[in-house]
Design a protein around this motif. Sequence first.
Motif, PDB file in Angstrom:
ATOM      1  N   LEU A 182      -8.154   2.766 -10.676  1.00 38.00           N
ATOM      2  CA  LEU A 182      -7.031   3.701 -10.641  1.00 38.00           C
ATOM      3  C   LEU A 182      -7.352   4.942  -9.818  1.00 38.00           C
ATOM      4  N   LEU A 183      -8.619   5.366  -9.836  1.00 38.16           N
ATOM      5  CA  LEU A 183      -9.013   6.574  -9.117  1.00 38.16           C
ATOM      6  C   LEU A 183      -9.524   6.288  -7.704  1.00 38.16           C
ATOM      7  N   SER A 184      -9.417   5.032  -7.275  1.00 41.29           N
ATOM      8  CA  SER A 184      -9.855   4.696  -5.925  1.00 41.29           C
ATOM      9  C   SER A 184      -8.715   4.707  -4.927  1.00 41.29           C
ATOM     10  N   GLY A 185      -7.475   4.804  -5.413  1.00 44.25           N
ATOM     11  CA  GLY A 185      -6.333   4.793  -4.509  1.00 44.25           C
ATOM     12  C   GLY A 185      -5.995   3.422  -3.985  1.00 44.25           C
ATOM     13  N   ILE A 186      -6.353   2.378  -4.726  1.00 39.78           N
ATOM     14  CA  ILE A 186      -6.083   1.020  -4.276  1.00 39.78           C
ATOM     15  C   ILE A 186      -4.590   0.743  -4.219  1.00 39.78           C
ATOM     16  N   LEU A 187      -3.864   1.116  -5.246  1.00 38.54           N
ATOM     17  CA  LEU A 187      -2.438   0.813  -5.289  1.00 38.54           C
ATOM     18  C   LEU A 187      -1.631   1.766  -4.412  1.00 38.54           C
ATOM     19  N   LEU A 188      -1.982   3.037  -4.459  1.00 35.30           N
ATOM     20  CA  LEU A 188      -1.323   4.041  -3.623  1.00 35.30           C
ATOM     21  C   LEU A 188      -2.374   5.040  -3.150  1.00 35.30           C
ATOM     22  N   PRO A 189      -2.260   5.535  -1.926  1.00 33.05           N
ATOM     23  CA  PRO A 189      -3.216   6.545  -1.465  1.00 33.05           C
ATOM     24  C   PRO A 189      -3.204   7.764  -2.378  1.00 33.05           C
ATOM     25  N   MET A 190      -4.379   8.298  -2.653  1.00 26.97           N
ATOM     26  CA  MET A 190      -4.473   9.439  -3.548  1.00 26.97           C
ATOM     27  C   MET A 190      -3.809  10.682  -2.960  1.00 26.97           C
ATOM     28  N   THR A 191      -3.518  10.671  -1.672  1.00 31.90           N
ATOM     29  CA  THR A 191      -2.879  11.828  -1.038  1.00 31.90           C
ATOM     30  C   THR A 191      -1.475  12.073  -1.566  1.00 31.90           C
ATOM     31  N   VAL A 192      -0.866  11.066  -2.201  1.00 25.16           N
ATOM     32  CA  VAL A 192       0.485  11.256  -2.747  1.00 25.16           C
ATOM     33  C   VAL A 192       0.435  11.825  -4.157  1.00 25.16           C
ATOM     34  N   GLY A 193      -0.767  11.973  -4.703  1.00 25.61           N
ATOM     35  CA  GLY A 193      -0.913  12.501  -6.057  1.00 25.61           C
ATOM     36  C   GLY A 193      -1.107  13.993  -6.065  1.00 25.61           C
ATOM     37  N   PRO A 194      -1.108  14.603  -7.238  1.00 22.52           N
ATOM     38  CA  PRO A 194      -1.323  16.054  -7.341  1.00 22.52           C
ATOM     39  C   PRO A 194      -2.752  16.422  -6.962  1.00 22.52           C
ATOM     40  N   LYS A 195      -2.951  17.684  -6.687  1.00 22.55           N
ATOM     41  CA  LYS A 195      -4.253  18.160  -6.206  1.00 22.55           C
ATOM     42  C   LYS A 195      -5.362  17.883  -7.212  1.00 22.55           C
ATOM     43  N   TRP A 196      -5.093  18.092  -8.497  1.00 28.35           N
ATOM     44  CA  TRP A 196      -6.139  17.898  -9.501  1.00 28.35           C
ATOM     45  C   TRP A 196      -6.587  16.433  -9.559  1.00 28.35           C
ATOM     46  N   LEU A 197      -5.653  15.505  -9.344  1.00 28.35           N
ATOM     47  CA  LEU A 197      -5.999  14.085  -9.360  1.00 28.35           C
ATOM     48  C   LEU A 197      -6.797  13.713  -8.112  1.00 28.35           C
ATOM     49  N   GLN A 198      -6.443  14.305  -6.982  1.00 28.66           N
ATOM     50  CA  GLN A 198      -7.199  14.070  -5.752  1.00 28.66           C
ATOM     51  C   GLN A 198      -8.634  14.568  -5.896  1.00 28.66           C
ATOM     52  N   ASP A 199      -8.808  15.708  -6.562  1.00 31.48           N
ATOM     53  CA  ASP A 199     -10.157  16.257  -6.744  1.00 31.48           C
ATOM     54  C   ASP A 199     -11.001  15.339  -7.629  1.00 31.48           C
ATOM     55  N   ILE A 200     -10.396  14.789  -8.679  1.00 29.20           N
ATOM     56  CA  ILE A 200     -11.131  13.872  -9.555  1.00 29.20           C
ATOM     57  C   ILE A 200     -11.488  12.600  -8.794  1.00 29.20           C
ATOM     58  N   ALA A 201     -10.545  12.105  -7.980  1.00 26.03           N
ATOM     59  CA  ALA A 201     -10.757  10.860  -7.237  1.00 26.03           C
ATOM     60  C   ALA A 201     -11.909  10.972  -6.252  1.00 26.03           C
ATOM     61  N   LYS A 202     -12.148  12.169  -5.731  1.00 25.53           N
ATOM     62  CA  LYS A 202     -13.223  12.349  -4.760  1.00 25.53           C
ATOM     63  C   LYS A 202     -14.596  12.055  -5.368  1.00 25.53           C
ATOM     64  N   ILE A 203     -14.699  12.167  -6.692  1.00 23.82           N
ATOM     65  CA  ILE A 203     -15.963  11.857  -7.360  1.00 23.82           C
ATOM     66  C   ILE A 203     -16.232  10.364  -7.355  1.00 23.82           C
ATOM     67  N   ASN A 204     -15.159   9.577  -7.308  1.00 27.39           N
ATOM     68  CA  ASN A 204     -15.267   8.124  -7.310  1.00 27.39           C
ATOM     69  C   ASN A 204     -15.701   7.643  -5.916  1.00 27.39           C
ATOM     70  N   PRO A 205     -16.887   7.063  -5.780  1.00 24.48           N
ATOM     71  CA  PRO A 205     -17.354   6.662  -4.435  1.00 24.48           C
ATOM     72  C   PRO A 205     -16.443   5.641  -3.765  1.00 24.48           C
ATOM     73  N   TYR A 206     -15.772   4.805  -4.572  1.00 26.41           N
ATOM     74  CA  TYR A 206     -14.970   3.750  -3.972  1.00 26.41           C
ATOM     75  C   TYR A 206     -13.622   4.246  -3.455  1.00 26.41           C
ATOM     76  N   SER A 207     -13.248   5.470  -3.803  1.00 27.57           N
ATOM     77  CA  SER A 207     -12.068   6.048  -3.161  1.00 27.57           C
ATOM     78  C   SER A 207     -12.347   6.280  -1.683  1.00 27.57           C
ATOM     79  N   HIS A 208     -13.576   6.628  -1.359  1.00 31.05           N
ATOM     80  CA  HIS A 208     -13.970   6.807   0.040  1.00 31.05           C
ATOM     81  C   HIS A 208     -14.073   5.459   0.758  1.00 31.05           C
ATOM     82  N   THR A 209     -14.485   4.419   0.015  1.00 32.56           N
ATOM     83  CA  THR A 209     -14.538   3.074   0.592  1.00 32.56           C
ATOM     84  C   THR A 209     -13.143   2.600   0.972  1.00 32.56           C
ATOM     85  N   VAL A 210     -12.176   2.848   0.088  1.00 31.87           N
ATOM     86  CA  VAL A 210     -10.788   2.457   0.357  1.00 31.87           C
ATOM     87  C   VAL A 210     -10.247   3.197   1.574  1.00 31.87           C
ATOM     88  N   ASP A 211     -10.515   4.507   1.645  1.00 32.17           N
ATOM     89  CA  ASP A 211     -10.056   5.295   2.803  1.00 32.17           C
ATOM     90  C   ASP A 211     -10.654   4.758   4.104  1.00 32.17           C
TER      91      ASP A 211
END
Length: 253
Positions: A182-211
């Motif tokens: 959910l925090l990797s942005g697989i279903l939707l890019p995290m850029t469409v989420g609120p800032k606080w959710l984007q900040d949490i997602a950055k901790i997830n290494p696989y969010s960067h893999t998806v990007d």
Amino acid sequence: MTFLRDTGLIFWSQLRSNLRNPLWVIIGVMQPIIYLVLFGPLVKGVSGSFGPGADPWKILTPALVIQIGLFGALFVGFGIVAELRAGVIERQRVTPAARGALLLGRVLKDMTVLVVQALVLVAVAAAAFGLRPDPLGLVLSLLLIAVMGAGLAAASYALGLWARSEDTLASLLNSVSVPVMLLSGILLPMTVGPKWLQDIAKINPYSHTVDAARALFRGDFATHDVYVGTAVTLVFSLILMAIGARGFARENA
């Protein structure tokens, strides 16, 4: 040479087992295809929020490729629990095969399966929805999923030997895999989420893999997403492989 021979023997033994019973390989690719077919039109409907000219299939498909790597590799530990119960691991322990080869052969098999599954998914997206990824970007994405899968598979095997039970292993993996997805942005890019959710997602290494995979599918090689995603994936996978190898060796001592 002995190590390479032992690795090859384990690889072919594990691969033959999959070829005799390809059901789990097929099941592993079915869920991403279902997401592609049922969720893809929703992504297409909101693609305008991703920027002008955004291709929804180049947004969803590379992320689903990473999903194959995430779930396909993370759950391979169930197989080694079954092998442990059947006495396969005990028989291998008394052979002169290097302990590292016992793990590496399995991991190489899993990397092969993941790449084949990813190719099937991309083929479906190309045939049914007109996906046209950059050819070099597709190859690099497959390498990315292979590296990612190697780390996750190694850790999963060590964890499976430690847990020795499907119930224990399922509880551990499910508590990790769902938040990571959910925090990797697989279903939707995290850029469409609120800032606080984007900040949490950055901790997830696989969010960067998806990007990184999305940028590679577009053919945008010289971008921050590709550099950071590749570096993070490689470093995190090496850490997982080291942890997994140590745990695997300890449980096979």
